[in-house]
Design an enzyme around this catalytic site. Sequence first.
Site, PDB file in Angstrom:
ATOM      1  N   LYS A 190      -5.691   4.709  20.271  1.00 49.59           N
ATOM      2  CA  LYS A 190      -5.834   5.417  18.991  1.00 49.59           C
ATOM      3  C   LYS A 190      -7.223   5.168  18.394  1.00 49.59           C
ATOM      4  O   LYS A 190      -7.847   6.082  17.839  1.00 49.59           O
ATOM      5  CB  LYS A 190      -4.760   5.000  17.987  1.00 49.59           C
ATOM      6  CG  LYS A 190      -4.938   5.770  16.674  1.00 49.59           C
ATOM      7  CD  LYS A 190      -4.023   5.380  15.555  1.00 49.59           C
ATOM      8  CE  LYS A 190      -4.393   6.159  14.290  1.00 49.59           C
ATOM      9  NZ  LYS A 190      -3.575   5.789  13.130  1.00 49.59           N
TER      10      LYS A 190
ATOM     11  N   ALA B 193      -1.346  12.357   5.778  1.00 52.95           N
ATOM     12  CA  ALA B 193      -0.744  12.213   4.450  1.00 52.95           C
ATOM     13  C   ALA B 193      -1.749  11.546   3.521  1.00 52.95           C
ATOM     14  O   ALA B 193      -2.464  10.634   3.932  1.00 52.95           O
ATOM     15  CB  ALA B 193       0.536  11.392   4.522  1.00 52.95           C
TER      16      ALA B 193
ATOM     17  N   GLY C 178       0.074   4.446  -0.461  1.00 53.47           N
ATOM     18  CA  GLY C 178      -0.696   5.674  -0.342  1.00 53.47           C
ATOM     19  C   GLY C 178      -0.036   6.644   0.611  1.00 53.47           C
ATOM     20  O   GLY C 178       1.196   6.684   0.744  1.00 53.47           O
TER      21      GLY C 178
ATOM     22  N   GLY D  69       0.838  -1.187   0.000  1.00 52.21           N
ATOM     23  CA  GLY D  69       0.000   0.000   0.000  1.00 52.21           C
ATOM     24  C   GLY D  69       0.873   1.236   0.000  1.00 52.21           C
ATOM     25  O   GLY D  69       1.479   1.573   1.018  1.00 52.21           O
TER      26      GLY D  69
ATOM     27  N   LYS E 280      -6.229   0.036   2.694  1.00 57.96           N
ATOM     28  CA  LYS E 280      -7.503   0.281   3.340  1.00 57.96           C
ATOM     29  C   LYS E 280      -7.985  -1.015   3.999  1.00 57.96           C
ATOM     30  O   LYS E 280      -7.661  -2.124   3.557  1.00 57.96           O
ATOM     31  CB  LYS E 280      -8.537   0.765   2.323  1.00 57.96           C
ATOM     32  CG  LYS E 280      -8.286   2.192   1.827  1.00 57.96           C
ATOM     33  CD  LYS E 280      -8.523   3.230   2.920  1.00 57.96           C
ATOM     34  CE  LYS E 280      -8.529   4.636   2.364  1.00 57.96           C
ATOM     35  NZ  LYS E 280      -8.788   5.664   3.418  1.00 57.96           N
TER      36      LYS E 280
ATOM     37  N   GLY F 265       1.785   4.438   3.730  1.00 60.54           N
ATOM     38  CA  GLY F 265       2.851   3.574   3.227  1.00 60.54           C
ATOM     39  C   GLY F 265       3.849   4.310   2.366  1.00 60.54           C
ATOM     40  O   GLY F 265       5.063   4.074   2.447  1.00 60.54           O
TER      41      GLY F 265
ATOM     42  N   ASN G 291      -5.941   1.613  10.358  1.00 59.04           N
ATOM     43  CA  ASN G 291      -6.836   2.044  11.422  1.00 59.04           C
ATOM     44  C   ASN G 291      -7.534   0.835  12.037  1.00 59.04           C
ATOM     45  O   ASN G 291      -7.482  -0.267  11.515  1.00 59.04           O
ATOM     46  CB  ASN G 291      -7.885   3.018  10.865  1.00 59.04           C
ATOM     47  CG  ASN G 291      -7.260   4.307  10.358  1.00 59.04           C
ATOM     48  OD1 ASN G 291      -6.300   4.803  10.931  1.00 59.04           O
ATOM     49  ND2 ASN G 291      -7.809   4.853   9.286  1.00 59.04           N
TER      50      ASN G 291
ATOM     51  N   SER H 189      -9.723  11.289   7.800  1.00 60.99           N
ATOM     52  CA  SER H 189      -9.592  10.685   6.469  1.00 60.99           C
ATOM     53  C   SER H 189     -10.938  10.157   5.988  1.00 60.99           C
ATOM     54  O   SER H 189     -11.215  10.169   4.788  1.00 60.99           O
ATOM     55  CB  SER H 189      -8.544   9.564   6.493  1.00 60.99           C
ATOM     56  OG  SER H 189      -8.894   8.561   7.421  1.00 60.99           O
TER      57      SER H 189
ATOM     58  N   GLU I 218     -14.271   3.552   5.545  1.00 58.97           N
ATOM     59  CA  GLU I 218     -13.865   2.507   6.487  1.00 58.97           C
ATOM     60  C   GLU I 218     -14.858   2.394   7.653  1.00 58.97           C
ATOM     61  O   GLU I 218     -14.522   1.902   8.726  1.00 58.97           O
ATOM     62  CB  GLU I 218     -12.457   2.787   7.011  1.00 58.97           C
ATOM     63  CG  GLU I 218     -11.388   2.614   5.948  1.00 58.97           C
ATOM     64  CD  GLU I 218      -9.967   2.721   6.497  1.00 58.97           C
ATOM     65  OE1 GLU I 218      -9.100   1.957   6.057  1.00 58.97           O
ATOM     66  OE2 GLU I 218      -9.731   3.579   7.378  1.00 58.97           O
TER      67      GLU I 218
END
Length: 311
Positions: free
Chosen positions: A187, A130, A9, A7, A78, A12, A104, A258, A270
């Site tokens: 988190k 990011a 994105g 990944g 994702k 990553g 996540n 995000s 998500e």
Amino acid sequence: MRIVVVGAGGVGGYFGARLAEAGHEVTFVARGRHLAAIRERGALLVRSPLGEARVDARHFVESPAEVHQADVVLVAVKLWDTEDVAAGLRHLTDGGARVLSLQNGVQKDTVLRRHLPEDAVWGGVCYIAAVIEEPGVVVHRGPMQRIVLGAYQGHPADGVAEFHEACVKAGIDAEVGADIARTVWEKYVFLTGLSATTTAVRQPIGVIRGNPATRELLREVMAEAVAVGRASGVDLDEAFADAQMAAVDTLPAGMTSSMAHDLERGNRLELPWLSGGVVSLGRELGVPTPRNRTVADVLAPYELGRPAPDA
């Protein structure tokens, strides 16, 4: 170290680029328009206030099957792609690789362990803003870029210290967590609250925290996640949600999530792993989660992307 980043994105792409800059053998797994643009341009471009980075296109492949050995695999896809990715990493863990998800949610490592040896899966979280600004270009917004990692309790920590050192030498703010399961849940509590409110209300955190009704919604969404975490056996402080509200008051007023960004762009959400994850885990554990359930219901039509007008 030999590092595979699955990944490329925002997450990553950024962390992988920093590790590649530091001299590690980093291979990125990418796909679609992003990979096509990287190959056309000849490199992945990472723009950051901490310095621009470029990674040559020859370090990019389309599948983990094209990589034969690794010390560490960073998973940064994702959440809906986790199952497929996990199934394709077994040959690397059989060769000694350790897998660190920077995704996540709290269900990510459960999915990985369905396909991989438990000892091969580290726990971890990252903190960074990011995104893929356009195919082939990742933009890092702000100076924050942090990773916390560790072996789960009862499992060997072989390789953790070495990868931590690699991150630090690459200029990444990295830390080994003493109780990584609690860190992942902490988190999750915050991210679920931020994502639920900014996406459902369609306003940044400054508006959310400044209105009494939406401020209480944010606190209760997080409190439900805390209750579910505690019921699952994680050592979360019962008052953690209240403590997080003090942290919320220090955030930039324009900060969003995000998931809110994905909603705005008409992308898939998500949701099933954030508020939806709180609901499903709460149902299994007998913990009421009415606020998260309402958020999940409100956003359900957008879960797979912007619904068609005549749907």
